[in-house]
Design a protein around this motif. Structure first.
Motif, PDB file in Angstrom:
ATOM      1  N   ARG A  10       0.844  -1.196   0.000  1.00  0.00           N
ATOM      2  CA  ARG A  10       0.000   0.000   0.000  1.00  0.00           C
ATOM      3  C   ARG A  10       0.883   1.251   0.000  1.00  0.00           C
ATOM      4  O   ARG A  10       0.937   2.002   0.959  1.00  0.00           O
ATOM      5  N   VAL A  11       1.586   1.465  -1.101  1.00  0.00           N
ATOM      6  CA  VAL A  11       2.529   2.587  -1.182  1.00  0.00           C
ATOM      7  C   VAL A  11       1.808   3.851  -1.646  1.00  0.00           C
ATOM      8  O   VAL A  11       0.767   3.781  -2.300  1.00  0.00           O
ATOM      9  N   ARG A  12       2.398   4.999  -1.290  1.00  0.00           N
ATOM     10  CA  ARG A  12       1.867   6.290  -1.703  1.00  0.00           C
ATOM     11  C   ARG A  12       3.018   7.168  -2.168  1.00  0.00           C
ATOM     12  O   ARG A  12       3.832   7.594  -1.360  1.00  0.00           O
ATOM     13  N   ARG A  13       3.106   7.381  -3.436  1.00  0.00           N
ATOM     14  CA  ARG A  13       4.102   8.264  -4.075  1.00  0.00           C
ATOM     15  C   ARG A  13       5.521   7.688  -4.096  1.00  0.00           C
ATOM     16  O   ARG A  13       6.315   8.021  -4.954  1.00  0.00           O
ATOM     17  N   THR A  14       5.872   6.843  -3.125  1.00  0.00           N
ATOM     18  CA  THR A  14       7.211   6.258  -3.090  1.00  0.00           C
ATOM     19  C   THR A  14       7.088   4.748  -2.905  1.00  0.00           C
ATOM     20  O   THR A  14       6.116   4.256  -2.328  1.00  0.00           O
ATOM     21  N   PRO A  15       8.081   4.008  -3.378  1.00  0.00           N
ATOM     22  CA  PRO A  15       8.072   2.555  -3.155  1.00  0.00           C
ATOM     23  C   PRO A  15       8.335   2.238  -1.693  1.00  0.00           C
ATOM     24  O   PRO A  15       8.573   3.151  -0.883  1.00  0.00           O
ATOM     25  N   PRO A  16       8.277   0.960  -1.300  1.00  0.00           N
ATOM     26  CA  PRO A  16       8.644   0.608   0.078  1.00  0.00           C
ATOM     27  C   PRO A  16       9.986   1.221   0.450  1.00  0.00           C
ATOM     28  O   PRO A  16      10.919   1.250  -0.357  1.00  0.00           O
ATOM     29  N   SER A  17      10.091   1.713   1.689  1.00  0.00           N
ATOM     30  CA  SER A  17      11.304   2.424   2.084  1.00  0.00           C
ATOM     31  C   SER A  17      11.534   2.305   3.586  1.00  0.00           C
ATOM     32  O   SER A  17      10.619   2.011   4.353  1.00  0.00           O
ATOM     33  N   TRP A  18      12.780   2.531   3.978  1.00  0.00           N
ATOM     34  CA  TRP A  18      13.129   2.682   5.387  1.00  0.00           C
ATOM     35  C   TRP A  18      14.234   3.725   5.475  1.00  0.00           C
ATOM     36  O   TRP A  18      14.795   4.123   4.441  1.00  0.00           O
ATOM     37  N   SER A  19      14.543   4.187   6.682  1.00  0.00           N
ATOM     38  CA  SER A  19      15.481   5.300   6.846  1.00  0.00           C
ATOM     39  C   SER A  19      16.657   4.914   7.725  1.00  0.00           C
ATOM     40  O   SER A  19      16.471   4.401   8.836  1.00  0.00           O
ATOM     41  N   ARG A  20      17.847   5.184   7.229  1.00  0.00           N
ATOM     42  CA  ARG A  20      19.058   5.122   8.045  1.00  0.00           C
ATOM     43  C   ARG A  20      19.270   6.504   8.656  1.00  0.00           C
ATOM     44  O   ARG A  20      19.262   7.511   7.942  1.00  0.00           O
ATOM     45  N   ILE A  21      19.488   6.546   9.946  1.00  0.00           N
ATOM     46  CA  ILE A  21      19.687   7.824  10.624  1.00  0.00           C
ATOM     47  C   ILE A  21      21.018   7.788  11.359  1.00  0.00           C
ATOM     48  O   ILE A  21      21.272   6.876  12.152  1.00  0.00           O
ATOM     49  N   THR A  22      21.861   8.767  11.082  1.00  0.00           N
ATOM     50  CA  THR A  22      23.134   8.909  11.778  1.00  0.00           C
ATOM     51  C   THR A  22      23.159  10.275  12.446  1.00  0.00           C
ATOM     52  O   THR A  22      22.938  11.294  11.795  1.00  0.00           O
ATOM     53  N   SER A  23      23.411  10.280  13.752  1.00  0.00           N
ATOM     54  CA  SER A  23      23.450  11.530  14.499  1.00  0.00           C
ATOM     55  C   SER A  23      24.784  11.651  15.209  1.00  0.00           C
ATOM     56  O   SER A  23      25.206  10.737  15.923  1.00  0.00           O
ATOM     57  N   GLY A  24      25.462  12.776  14.995  1.00  0.00           N
ATOM     58  CA  GLY A  24      26.744  12.998  15.632  1.00  0.00           C
ATOM     59  C   GLY A  24      27.385  14.272  15.123  1.00  0.00           C
ATOM     60  O   GLY A  24      27.078  14.738  14.014  1.00  0.00           O
ATOM     61  N   ASP A  25      28.264  14.851  15.933  1.00  0.00           N
ATOM     62  CA  ASP A  25      28.974  16.082  15.561  1.00  0.00           C
ATOM     63  C   ASP A  25      28.012  17.204  15.180  1.00  0.00           C
ATOM     64  O   ASP A  25      28.280  18.002  14.270  1.00  0.00           O
ATOM     65  N   GLY A  26      26.869  17.267  15.876  1.00  0.00           N
ATOM     66  CA  GLY A  26      25.934  18.353  15.655  1.00  0.00           C
ATOM     67  C   GLY A  26      25.101  18.240  14.401  1.00  0.00           C
ATOM     68  O   GLY A  26      24.436  19.203  14.012  1.00  0.00           O
ATOM     69  N   VAL A  27      25.099  17.068  13.757  1.00  0.00           N
ATOM     70  CA  VAL A  27      24.378  16.896  12.495  1.00  0.00           C
ATOM     71  C   VAL A  27      23.606  15.580  12.529  1.00  0.00           C
ATOM     72  O   VAL A  27      24.103  14.571  13.040  1.00  0.00           O
TER      73      VAL A  27
END
Length: 248
Positions: free
Chosen positions: A198-215
């Protein structure tokens, strides 16, 4: 600090190939924490929860999971009397889990009350939980909140109050469309649907998140042509508001 963010698995109407290859894609990245922001099932049926449980068990841990609107029975009397029974039985008895790791303090919130049809709510007690948990965290920790409903639009009551509760990073789902935006000093990351058809505008997806050094860097991975590939990379400076930096 590497965090994997998945949402809206919707087992019952899922893509088996995307689900199978997703575990390997997440594992290969090696996150310190894996977050799944709800809608594990399509209709909160026992068989769907069993599929979701087997999938979660294969993800790299620790795993922080919260409910979504599809994880409550749609038209069964249990929605009134035992709305979270199957979720508690198959996934977790704790609906507002807290995970503490070196460098990160994470709070998960159950944002789907049984009396709302689709949209969510953050209760006063949950706001108090977030604030007290963050107040006790080491000052340099990444402060993370995870829930199903994003705090913008009209999908979440008390979303504005949640954005003032001190989170550096807020993870959500629900829309089936990935999004990244800074809001009141909090970086809000909405993951798309990871394994649903049941996609909307984008295909199946997931997110990699990296947090460090103020970013904070968010890398969106899309399932295209039978494989997971990087589609977009977004970088957001971390800028906790002054009132959140000051001791209470």
């Amino acid at each position: 600090m590497n965090i994997a963010h998945l949402s809206d698995l919707h087992f019952g109407v899922h893509d088996p190939e995307a689900a199978s290859l997703l575990v390997a894609d997440v594992t290969a990245w090696g996150p310190a924490l894996t977050v799944v922001t709800g809608d594990l099932t399509m209709r909160a049926r026992a068989g769907e929860f069993q599929l979701a449980r087997a999938f979660l068990d294969r993800l790299p841990g620790p795993v922080l999971v919260v409910t979504g609107n599809h994880d409550l029975p749609l038209d069964h009397p249990w929605r009134l009397y035992r709305p979270y029974h199957r979720y508690r039985a198959f996934i977790s008895a704790d609906l507002d889990p807290v995970v503490r790791l070196p460098g990160v303090t994470a709070v998960g919130l159950q944002s789907m009350p049984r009396w709302r049809w689709k949209d969510g709510l953050v209760r006063r007690s949950q706001l108090a939980l977030v604030e007290s948990t963050f107040a006790a965290a080491p000052p340099d920790d990444l402060r993370l909140v995870a829930l199903h409903h994003p705090p913008f639009g009209r999908t979440l009551l008390n979303g504005g109050k949640l954005l003032r509760a001190g989170a550096d990073l807020l993870l959500a789902g629900h829309t089936h469309h990935p999004d990244v935006r800074p809001m009141n000093g909090t970086t809000v990351v909405v993951a798309g649907t990871a394994t649903s058809r049941r996609v909307r505008r984008t295909p199946p997806s997931w997110s990699r998140i990296t947090s460090g050094d103020g970013v904070t860097t968010v890398t969106e991975r899309h399932f295209v042509a039978g494989g997971w590939r990087t589609a977009r990379l977004i970088t957001v400076p971390r800028s906790r508001p002054v009132e959140q930096l000051s001791p209470k």
